[in-house]
Scaffold this motif. Structure first.
Motif, PDB file in Angstrom:
ATOM      1  N   MET A  29      52.240  57.993  37.757  1.00 25.99           N
ATOM      2  CA  MET A  29      52.803  56.682  37.406  1.00 25.99           C
ATOM      3  C   MET A  29      52.534  55.624  38.472  1.00 25.99           C
ATOM      4  N   LEU A  30      52.309  56.076  39.732  1.00 25.93           N
ATOM      5  CA  LEU A  30      52.150  55.108  40.816  1.00 25.93           C
ATOM      6  C   LEU A  30      50.888  54.267  40.648  1.00 25.93           C
ATOM      7  N   VAL A  31      49.762  54.932  40.368  1.00 24.75           N
ATOM      8  CA  VAL A  31      48.495  54.191  40.239  1.00 24.75           C
ATOM      9  C   VAL A  31      48.518  53.217  39.059  1.00 24.75           C
ATOM     10  N   PRO A  32      48.970  53.643  37.849  1.00 23.89           N
ATOM     11  CA  PRO A  32      49.064  52.653  36.761  1.00 23.89           C
ATOM     12  C   PRO A  32      49.974  51.478  37.097  1.00 23.89           C
ATOM     13  N   LEU A  33      51.103  51.758  37.781  1.00 21.38           N
ATOM     14  CA  LEU A  33      52.010  50.673  38.163  1.00 21.38           C
ATOM     15  C   LEU A  33      51.327  49.695  39.117  1.00 21.38           C
ATOM     16  N   LEU A  34      50.579  50.238  40.078  1.00 20.29           N
ATOM     17  CA  LEU A  34      49.876  49.369  41.026  1.00 20.29           C
ATOM     18  C   LEU A  34      48.774  48.557  40.335  1.00 20.29           C
ATOM     19  N   LEU A  35      48.127  49.170  39.337  1.00 27.16           N
ATOM     20  CA  LEU A  35      47.109  48.420  38.583  1.00 27.16           C
ATOM     21  C   LEU A  35      47.735  47.247  37.838  1.00 27.16           C
ATOM     22  N   VAL A  36      48.923  47.481  37.271  1.00 27.12           N
ATOM     23  CA  VAL A  36      49.625  46.388  36.584  1.00 27.12           C
ATOM     24  C   VAL A  36      50.010  45.292  37.579  1.00 27.12           C
ATOM     25  N   LEU A  37      50.550  45.716  38.737  1.00 23.12           N
ATOM     26  CA  LEU A  37      50.906  44.733  39.765  1.00 23.12           C
ATOM     27  C   LEU A  37      49.692  43.941  40.235  1.00 23.12           C
ATOM     28  N   LEU A  38      48.548  44.627  40.356  1.00 21.88           N
ATOM     29  CA  LEU A  38      47.328  43.946  40.799  1.00 21.88           C
ATOM     30  C   LEU A  38      46.874  42.918  39.759  1.00 21.88           C
ATOM     31  N   ALA A  39      46.984  43.280  38.475  1.00 24.43           N
ATOM     32  CA  ALA A  39      46.609  42.338  37.414  1.00 24.43           C
ATOM     33  C   ALA A  39      47.523  41.116  37.429  1.00 24.43           C
ATOM     34  N   VAL A  40      48.825  41.360  37.628  1.00 26.17           N
ATOM     35  CA  VAL A  40      49.777  40.244  37.682  1.00 26.17           C
ATOM     36  C   VAL A  40      49.487  39.357  38.892  1.00 26.17           C
ATOM     37  N   ALA A  41      49.226  39.983  40.043  1.00 24.70           N
ATOM     38  CA  ALA A  41      48.931  39.219  41.261  1.00 24.70           C
ATOM     39  C   ALA A  41      47.647  38.404  41.097  1.00 24.70           C
ATOM     40  N   ALA A  42      46.629  39.006  40.466  1.00 25.73           N
ATOM     41  CA  ALA A  42      45.357  38.297  40.272  1.00 25.73           C
ATOM     42  C   ALA A  42      45.539  37.079  39.365  1.00 25.73           C
ATOM     43  N   CYS A  43      46.284  37.265  38.268  1.00 26.66           N
ATOM     44  CA  CYS A  43      46.536  36.129  37.351  1.00 26.66           C
ATOM     45  C   CYS A  43      47.353  35.045  38.051  1.00 26.66           C
ATOM     46  N   SER A  44      48.341  35.475  38.853  1.00 29.32           N
ATOM     47  CA  SER A  44      49.164  34.497  39.585  1.00 29.32           C
ATOM     48  C   SER A  44      48.330  33.740  40.598  1.00 29.32           C
ATOM     49  N   SER A  45      47.351  34.428  41.203  1.00 28.75           N
ATOM     50  CA  SER A  45      46.483  33.780  42.185  1.00 28.75           C
ATOM     51  C   SER A  45      45.660  32.665  41.536  1.00 28.75           C
ATOM     52  N   LEU A  46      45.273  32.846  40.269  1.00 27.05           N
ATOM     53  CA  LEU A  46      44.531  31.802  39.568  1.00 27.05           C
ATOM     54  C   LEU A  46      45.430  30.650  39.143  1.00 27.05           C
ATOM     55  N   ALA A  47      46.711  30.980  38.896  1.00 28.21           N
ATOM     56  CA  ALA A  47      47.603  29.956  38.332  1.00 28.21           C
ATOM     57  C   ALA A  47      48.347  29.143  39.384  1.00 28.21           C
ATOM     58  N   LEU A  48      48.694  29.763  40.521  1.00 27.99           N
ATOM     59  CA  LEU A  48      49.583  29.117  41.494  1.00 27.99           C
ATOM     60  C   LEU A  48      48.806  28.479  42.635  1.00 27.99           C
ATOM     61  N   GLY A  49      49.354  27.380  43.114  1.00 24.73           N
ATOM     62  CA  GLY A  49      48.733  26.668  44.226  1.00 24.73           C
ATOM     63  C   GLY A  49      49.245  25.248  44.256  1.00 24.73           C
ATOM     64  N   PRO A  50      48.623  24.391  45.058  1.00 23.98           N
ATOM     65  CA  PRO A  50      49.056  22.989  45.075  1.00 23.98           C
ATOM     66  C   PRO A  50      49.040  22.351  43.683  1.00 23.98           C
ATOM     67  N   VAL A  51      48.094  22.799  42.842  1.00 26.37           N
ATOM     68  CA  VAL A  51      48.043  22.350  41.444  1.00 26.37           C
ATOM     69  C   VAL A  51      48.283  23.556  40.555  1.00 26.37           C
ATOM     70  N   GLY A  52      49.418  23.580  39.853  1.00 28.83           N
ATOM     71  CA  GLY A  52      49.722  24.694  38.954  1.00 28.83           C
ATOM     72  C   GLY A  52      48.916  24.595  37.670  1.00 28.83           C
ATOM     73  N   LEU A  53      48.444  25.760  37.185  1.00 28.64           N
ATOM     74  CA  LEU A  53      47.655  25.792  35.950  1.00 28.64           C
ATOM     75  C   LEU A  53      48.304  26.728  34.945  1.00 28.64           C
ATOM     76  N   SER A  54      48.329  26.339  33.698  1.00 25.72           N
ATOM     77  CA  SER A  54      48.903  27.172  32.645  1.00 25.72           C
ATOM     78  C   SER A  54      47.907  28.263  32.244  1.00 25.72           C
ATOM     79  N   PRO A  55      48.390  29.363  31.601  1.00 24.76           N
ATOM     80  CA  PRO A  55      47.458  30.411  31.146  1.00 24.76           C
ATOM     81  C   PRO A  55      46.373  29.877  30.213  1.00 24.76           C
ATOM     82  N   GLY A  56      46.742  28.965  29.317  1.00 24.64           N
ATOM     83  CA  GLY A  56      45.746  28.401  28.395  1.00 24.64           C
ATOM     84  C   GLY A  56      44.679  27.621  29.140  1.00 24.64           C
ATOM     85  N   CYS A  57      45.104  26.893  30.153  1.00 32.55           N
ATOM     86  CA  CYS A  57      44.156  26.105  30.949  1.00 32.55           C
ATOM     87  C   CYS A  57      43.189  27.018  31.705  1.00 32.55           C
ATOM     88  N   ILE A  58      43.738  28.143  32.217  1.00 32.59           N
ATOM     89  CA  ILE A  58      42.889  29.100  32.956  1.00 32.59           C
ATOM     90  C   ILE A  58      41.873  29.750  32.018  1.00 32.59           C
TER      91      ILE A  58
END
Length: 324
Positions: free
Chosen positions: A1-30
């Motif tokens: 269960m640990l590796v699948p959980l970390l893969l999910v966390l990595l996917a969430v972190a990667a998507c957040s990295s694209l969305a968050l910053g000085p200019v916030g972007l919506s999922p549709g915009c990304i």
């Protein structure tokens, strides 16, 4: 269960990295930017700025986390990390030389190449100092000598810096950052990190055998000399490539195995893949933090990871005090 959980966390972190910053972007915009059908400004932010930054954060974090787990298992030292063998400092010295002599202005690849070459030179020096000894203590002492020599070289460059601007440029790079990275940096780091990870991930059986001691490992048929060669090459090549594009980012290799170990059976081999994924998650989240924390100038990654490393040292200190 640990590796699948970390893969999910990595996917969430990667998507957040694209969305968050000085200019916030919506999922549709990304999604629109990734498909080439969105706003031109959003497309430039996602494709040119945040996507390379996210990819480099994942690659560097994965390499540092894996290298830390391998070195803690091989050296049987809970405080081991890539800088123990001098790989990080040597790669940093190569980059500082590129900045000090102005070579980095010739081409974007000069600085990473010099970092990798310096890491390999440090590896040769480490072998020369350690000789034929297979003792982890000998390697640690040789690594400290190499690391100290590289640190002295960096201090000398700062001391002899021709002007304060050059010194500031070197200091900024040494603090570690993945700001303003491009696709070229990904292609520079990717081959080195891929080779380093491949060499280190195949050493799980050796690490498990070494937990019985060197004599126990030999009795199980482990060739300690060959194993040491594989691990040191993996660390030098992989960490050299990572430091070449991100600067000197410490403590990731130290923190991650300690965070992951309680969720495994505590065998060294069980730590490798989870530590690699957790390192990628940690550095991606740290990079998001430096972007959204309000400050006059963007914080450097090395500063954030250094603050994260303090609780780990305090935890070991409290454990030692209980033992006393």
């Amino acid at each position: 269960m640990l590796v699948p959980l970390l893969l999910v966390l990595l996917a969430v972190a990667a998507c957040s990295s694209l969305a968050l910053g000085p200019v916030g972007l919506s999922p549709g915009c990304i999604l629109g930017a990734l498909a080439g059908q969105g706003d031109r400004i959003a497309e430039a932010i996602v494709i040119d700025l945040r996507l390379p930054r996210m990819a480099i954060g994942i690659l560097v974090g994965a390499m540092l986390g894996l290298a830390g787990a391998v070195l803690q298992g091989y050296l049987r030292n809970p405080l081991a990390e890539p800088s123990v063998l001098g790989a990080s400092n040597a790669a940093a010295l190569g980059a500082v030389m590129a900045l000090y002599f102005g070579l980095a202005e010739w081409h974007v690849a000069i600085l990473p190449i010099l970092s990798i070459i310096a890491g390999l030179v440090a590896l040769g020096l480490l072998f020369g100092l350690a000789g034929r000894s297979e003792s982890p203590l000998t390697l640690i002492l040789a690594g400290i000598a190499v690391s100290t020599l590289a640190g002295a070289g960096i201090s000398l460059a700062l001391n002899l810096s021709a002007n304060p601007f050059a010194a500031m440029e070197i200091m900024t790079w040494l603090l570690g950052s993945i700001e303003n990275r491009s696709v070229e940096h990904i292609w520079i780091a990717l081959p080195c990190i891929a080779v380093g990870c491949a060499l280190l991930l195949t050493g799980g059986h050796t690490l498990d055998a070494l937990s019985l001691g060197e004599d126990g490992a030999r009795s199980l048929g482990i060739d300690l000399g060959r194993s040491r060669l594989r691990i040191l090459f993996g660390v030098a090549i992989g960490v050299g490539g990572a430091v070449a594009v991100s600067g000197a980012i410490g403590f990731v290799g130290l923190i991650v195995p300690h965070l992951i170990r309680p969720f495994t059976d505590r065998s060294p081999s069980a730590l490798l893949l989870p530590s690699m994924l957790a390192g990628a998650v940690l550095l991606t989240l740290a990079d998001i933090a430096v972007r959204i924390i309000p400050s006059v100038n963007e914080l450097k990654l090395g500063v954030v990871t250094a603050f994260l490393g303090v609780p780990v040292f305090l935890l070991h200190l409290m454990r030692e005090r209980r033992l006393w």
